[in-house]
Write an enzyme that holds these catalytic residues in place. Structure first.
Site, PDB file in Angstrom:
ATOM      1  N   HIS A 182       6.028   6.612  -9.918  1.00 53.88           N
ATOM      2  CA  HIS A 182       7.083   6.761  -8.819  1.00 53.88           C
ATOM      3  C   HIS A 182       8.381   6.350  -9.256  1.00 53.88           C
ATOM      4  O   HIS A 182       9.146   6.347  -8.348  1.00 53.88           O
ATOM      5  CB  HIS A 182       6.726   6.050  -7.432  1.00 53.88           C
ATOM      6  CG  HIS A 182       5.305   6.304  -6.856  1.00 53.88           C
ATOM      7  ND1 HIS A 182       4.677   5.730  -5.720  1.00 53.88           N
ATOM      8  CD2 HIS A 182       4.644   7.603  -6.806  1.00 53.88           C
ATOM      9  CE1 HIS A 182       3.801   6.320  -5.405  1.00 53.88           C
ATOM     10  NE2 HIS A 182       3.634   7.433  -6.103  1.00 53.88           N
ATOM     11  N   TYR A 187      18.708   1.855  -1.704  1.00 55.71           N
ATOM     12  CA  TYR A 187      18.161   1.595  -2.932  1.00 55.71           C
ATOM     13  C   TYR A 187      19.077   0.537  -3.700  1.00 55.71           C
ATOM     14  O   TYR A 187      18.555  -0.427  -4.361  1.00 55.71           O
ATOM     15  CB  TYR A 187      17.997   2.846  -3.684  1.00 55.71           C
ATOM     16  CG  TYR A 187      16.898   3.820  -3.415  1.00 55.71           C
ATOM     17  CD1 TYR A 187      16.881   4.861  -2.700  1.00 55.71           C
ATOM     18  CD2 TYR A 187      15.489   3.315  -3.758  1.00 55.71           C
ATOM     19  CE1 TYR A 187      15.876   5.431  -2.189  1.00 55.71           C
ATOM     20  CE2 TYR A 187      14.391   4.016  -3.329  1.00 55.71           C
ATOM     21  CZ  TYR A 187      14.591   4.938  -2.480  1.00 55.71           C
ATOM     22  OH  TYR A 187      13.517   5.693  -2.166  1.00 55.71           O
TER      23      TYR A 187
HETATM   24  C1  BV8 Z   1       3.441  14.937  -4.073  1.00 56.95           C
HETATM   25  C2  BV8 Z   1       8.841   5.481  -4.136  1.00 56.95           C
HETATM   26  C3  BV8 Z   1       3.483  17.203  -4.486  1.00 56.95           C
HETATM   27  C4  BV8 Z   1      10.020   5.496  -3.101  1.00 56.95           C
HETATM   28  C5  BV8 Z   1       6.951   6.579  -3.011  1.00 56.95           C
HETATM   29  C6  BV8 Z   1       3.980  17.008   2.583  1.00 56.95           C
HETATM   30  C7  BV8 Z   1       4.842  17.586   1.718  1.00 56.95           C
HETATM   31  C8  BV8 Z   1       4.733  17.015   0.389  1.00 56.95           C
HETATM   32  C9  BV8 Z   1       3.964  16.065  -0.048  1.00 56.95           C
HETATM   33  C10 BV8 Z   1       2.777  15.705   1.230  1.00 56.95           C
HETATM   34  C11 BV8 Z   1       2.974  16.243   2.211  1.00 56.95           C
HETATM   35  N1  BV8 Z   1       1.978  15.557   3.038  1.00 56.95           N
HETATM   36  C12 BV8 Z   1       1.220  14.590   2.195  1.00 56.95           C
HETATM   37  C13 BV8 Z   1       1.938  14.826   1.146  1.00 56.95           C
HETATM   38  C14 BV8 Z   1       1.706  14.136  -0.031  1.00 56.95           C
HETATM   39  C15 BV8 Z   1       2.596  12.787   0.018  1.00 56.95           C
HETATM   40  C16 BV8 Z   1       1.865  11.686   0.840  1.00 56.95           C
HETATM   41  O1  BV8 Z   1       0.796  11.210   0.020  1.00 56.95           O
HETATM   42  N2  BV8 Z   1       2.091  11.241   1.847  1.00 56.95           N
HETATM   43  C17 BV8 Z   1       1.450  10.558   2.642  1.00 56.95           C
HETATM   44  C18 BV8 Z   1       2.341   9.725   3.143  1.00 56.95           C
HETATM   45  C19 BV8 Z   1       0.409  11.191   3.547  1.00 56.95           C
HETATM   46  N3  BV8 Z   1       2.684  12.560  -1.526  1.00 56.95           N
HETATM   47  C20 BV8 Z   1       3.776  12.952  -2.248  1.00 56.95           C
HETATM   48  O2  BV8 Z   1       4.546  13.530  -1.396  1.00 56.95           O
HETATM   49  C21 BV8 Z   1       3.595  12.680  -3.514  1.00 56.95           C
HETATM   50  N4  BV8 Z   1       4.176  13.863  -4.151  1.00 56.95           N
HETATM   51  O3  BV8 Z   1       2.391  14.942  -3.509  1.00 56.95           O
HETATM   52  O4  BV8 Z   1       3.943  16.049  -4.845  1.00 56.95           O
HETATM   53  C22 BV8 Z   1       4.036  18.095  -5.666  1.00 56.95           C
HETATM   54  C23 BV8 Z   1       3.167  19.070  -6.312  1.00 56.95           C
HETATM   55  C24 BV8 Z   1       3.765  19.835  -7.180  1.00 56.95           C
HETATM   56  C25 BV8 Z   1       4.903  19.904  -7.478  1.00 56.95           C
HETATM   57  C26 BV8 Z   1       5.896  19.169  -6.731  1.00 56.95           C
HETATM   58  C27 BV8 Z   1       5.368  18.242  -5.632  1.00 56.95           C
HETATM   59  C28 BV8 Z   1       4.863  11.563  -3.815  1.00 56.95           C
HETATM   60  C29 BV8 Z   1       4.564  10.388  -3.197  1.00 56.95           C
HETATM   61  C30 BV8 Z   1       5.637   9.098  -3.991  1.00 56.95           C
HETATM   62  C31 BV8 Z   1       6.668   8.831  -2.755  1.00 56.95           C
HETATM   63  N5  BV8 Z   1       7.326   7.624  -3.278  1.00 56.95           N
HETATM   64  N6  BV8 Z   1       7.540   5.379  -3.474  1.00 56.95           N
HETATM   65  C32 BV8 Z   1      10.145   4.086  -2.797  1.00 56.95           C
HETATM   66  O5  BV8 Z   1       9.488   3.103  -3.476  1.00 56.95           O
HETATM   67  O6  BV8 Z   1      11.235   3.875  -2.226  1.00 56.95           O
HETATM   68  S1  BV8 Z   1       5.478   6.248  -2.118  1.00 56.95           S
HETATM   69  C33 BV8 Z   1       5.507   4.638  -0.984  1.00 56.95           C
HETATM   70  O7  BV8 Z   1       4.155   4.574  -0.895  1.00 56.95           O
HETATM   71  C34 BV8 Z   1       5.745   3.537  -1.667  1.00 56.95           C
HETATM   72  O8  BV8 Z   1       7.005   3.562  -2.425  1.00 56.95           O
HETATM   73  C35 BV8 Z   1       4.627   3.109  -2.410  1.00 56.95           C
HETATM   74  O9  BV8 Z   1       4.787   3.622  -3.847  1.00 56.95           O
HETATM   75  C36 BV8 Z   1       3.667   3.753  -2.006  1.00 56.95           C
HETATM   76  C37 BV8 Z   1       2.548   3.489  -1.603  1.00 56.95           C
HETATM   77  O10 BV8 Z   1       2.571   2.269  -0.915  1.00 56.95           O
HETATM   78  P1  BV8 Z   1       1.587   0.893  -1.259  1.00 56.95           P
HETATM   79  O11 BV8 Z   1       2.069   0.498  -2.481  1.00 56.95           O
HETATM   80  O12 BV8 Z   1       0.175   1.311  -1.012  1.00 56.95           O
HETATM   81  O13 BV8 Z   1       2.282  -0.293  -0.211  1.00 56.95           O
HETATM   82  P2  BV8 Z   1       1.814  -0.451   1.431  1.00 56.95           P
HETATM   83  O14 BV8 Z   1       2.672  -1.407   1.887  1.00 56.95           O
HETATM   84  O15 BV8 Z   1       1.326   0.887   1.919  1.00 56.95           O
HETATM   85  O16 BV8 Z   1       0.419  -1.200   0.943  1.00 56.95           O
HETATM   86  C38 BV8 Z   1       0.411  -2.587   0.376  1.00 56.95           C
HETATM   87  C39 BV8 Z   1      -0.874  -3.008   0.420  1.00 56.95           C
HETATM   88  O17 BV8 Z   1      -1.129  -4.320  -0.257  1.00 56.95           O
HETATM   89  C40 BV8 Z   1      -1.810  -3.089   1.750  1.00 56.95           C
HETATM   90  O18 BV8 Z   1      -2.866  -2.815   1.940  1.00 56.95           O
HETATM   91  C41 BV8 Z   1      -1.741  -4.948   1.752  1.00 56.95           C
HETATM   92  O19 BV8 Z   1      -2.939  -5.245   2.600  1.00 56.95           O
HETATM   93  C42 BV8 Z   1      -1.797  -5.025   0.397  1.00 56.95           C
HETATM   94  N7  BV8 Z   1      -1.244  -6.643   0.278  1.00 56.95           N
HETATM   95  C43 BV8 Z   1      -0.062  -7.404   1.004  1.00 56.95           C
HETATM   96  N8  BV8 Z   1      -0.116  -8.396   0.435  1.00 56.95           N
HETATM   97  C44 BV8 Z   1      -0.821  -8.469  -0.482  1.00 56.95           C
HETATM   98  C45 BV8 Z   1      -1.551  -7.459  -0.673  1.00 56.95           C
HETATM   99  N9  BV8 Z   1      -2.649  -7.400  -1.597  1.00 56.95           N
HETATM  100  C46 BV8 Z   1      -2.846  -8.595  -2.174  1.00 56.95           C
HETATM  101  N10 BV8 Z   1      -2.234  -9.663  -2.171  1.00 56.95           N
HETATM  102  C47 BV8 Z   1      -1.238  -9.599  -1.254  1.00 56.95           C
HETATM  103  N11 BV8 Z   1      -0.494 -10.856  -1.246  1.00 56.95           N
END
Ligand code: BV8
Length: 228
Positions: free
Chosen positions: A108, A55
């Site tokens: 987030h 970070y």
């Molecule tokens: C929760 C901060 C429940 C960190 C991030 C098992 C245990 C616990 C939870 C889970 C589990 N299994 C699944 C889950 C749920 C989990 C989840 O969803 N996992 C996924 C991987 C399956 N979620 C969680 O854990 C969340 N919490 O569920 O809590 C709970 C309930 C009650 C009580 C307590 C808890 C928390 C999720 C947050 C995690 N933190 N970020 C950091 O930044 O270091 S998430 C991480 O992915 C990133 O940080 C970002 O914020 C997030 C999403 O990513 P995107 O922003 O979409 O980026 P990505 O690269 O993927 O995509 C970019 C897009 O842009 C692409 O489509 C591309 O085509 C496009 N693009 C690129 N260039 C351009 C463009 N578009 C336009 N113009 C351009 N030029």
């Protein structure tokens, strides 16, 4: 179509053209580091210095990037639109606020905020954090962490976000791959509430079929055109 209440969800893609790395594109952050090591409470407990380094590097990178035309177009929309505009960002960079957005939720967390796990005190931080730093409030050492929502942690302000999704008549998703929940489920909530749903993204996201309208392209082209 005329709208009165707009919710805009943004992801890493809106900051890509400012030079901020995305996560799941080719060469993205998660291709270089395992999210379990740096974006989970378990990873932090295992090796806090590694997480601080991850970070610290991203926080120091903020001084060399600027908001782009997409960030500015959203701020212009908020300033000029007669109805309500709320930006909900998954991003932890500060480009939306530097681009002029005021009604903004960092679901987030934020790179420029930290908190003490002992006393809970939150504060701004623009420099590096280490395990040797002490909390200025309670004096404890090694208890400071990035104020960022890790996997398995509850995103911030979910009540306000759900309320806004229930009220909106337009939901726009910009620059997110639709991989991460609960953010990836917002389009469904908005659709259930009767909103028109639009995806503005470089490529088809994981859930592009859930949107009523999809526009493909770069955010700095799509967003200003959409706001016009
Ligand atoms: C929760 C901060 C429940 C960190 C991030 C098992 C245990 C616990 C939870 C889970 C589990 N299994 C699944 C889950 C749920 C989990 C989840 O969803 N996992 C996924 C991987 C399956 N979620 C969680 O854990 C969340 N919490 O569920 O809590 C709970 C309930 C009650 C009580 C307590 C808890 C928390 C999720 C947050 C995690 N933190 N970020 C950091 O930044 O270091 S998430 C991480 O992915 C990133 O940080 C970002 O914020 C997030 C999403 O990513 P995107 O922003 O979409 O980026 P990505 O690269 O993927 O995509 C970019 C897009 O842009 C692409 O489509 C591309 O085509 C496009 N693009 C690129 N260039 C351009 C463009 N578009 C336009 N113009 C351009 N030029």
């Amino acid at each position: 179509m005329s709208f009165s209440s707009i919710v805009i969800l943004t992801g890493a893609g809106i900051s890509a053209e400012s030079g901020v790395d995305t996560f799941r594109d080719k060469g993205g952050i998660w291709s270089k580091v395992d999210l379990r090591d740096v974006a989970t409470p378990e990873g932090f407990a295992r090796d806090p210095e590694r997480v601080h380094a991850f970070y610290n590097e991203r926080r120091s990178g903020l001084s060399s990037v600027e908001p782009n035309a997409a960030h500015r177009a959203l701020a212009q929309l908020e300033a000029e639109f007669a109805g309500d505009v709320l930006v909900v960002t998954q991003n932890i960079d500060n480009l939306h606020e530097r681009g002029g957005s005021k009604r903004l939720i960092h679901m987030h967390g934020e790179l420029t905020k930290i908190f003490c796990t002992k006393c809970g005190t939150r504060r701004e931080e623009h420099g590096d954090l280490t395990t040797f730093d002490c909390c200025p409030q309670c004096g404890a050492m090694g208890t400071l962490r990035p104020d960022v929502v890790w996997f398995g942690e509850m995103p911030y302000q979910m009540d306000e976000i759900s309320e806004a999704l229930q009220q909106c008549d337009l939901f726009v998703s910009i620059g997110t791959s639709g991989n991460v929940y609960p953010a990836a489920g917002f389009v469904e909530e908005a659709h259930q509430a009767g909103a028109h749903t639009v995806e503005l993204n470089l490529e088809a996201s994981e859930h592009h079929t859930r949107f009523a309208e999809v526009r493909r392209g770069r955010a700095t082209e799509l967003v200003p055109a959409f706001v016009e």
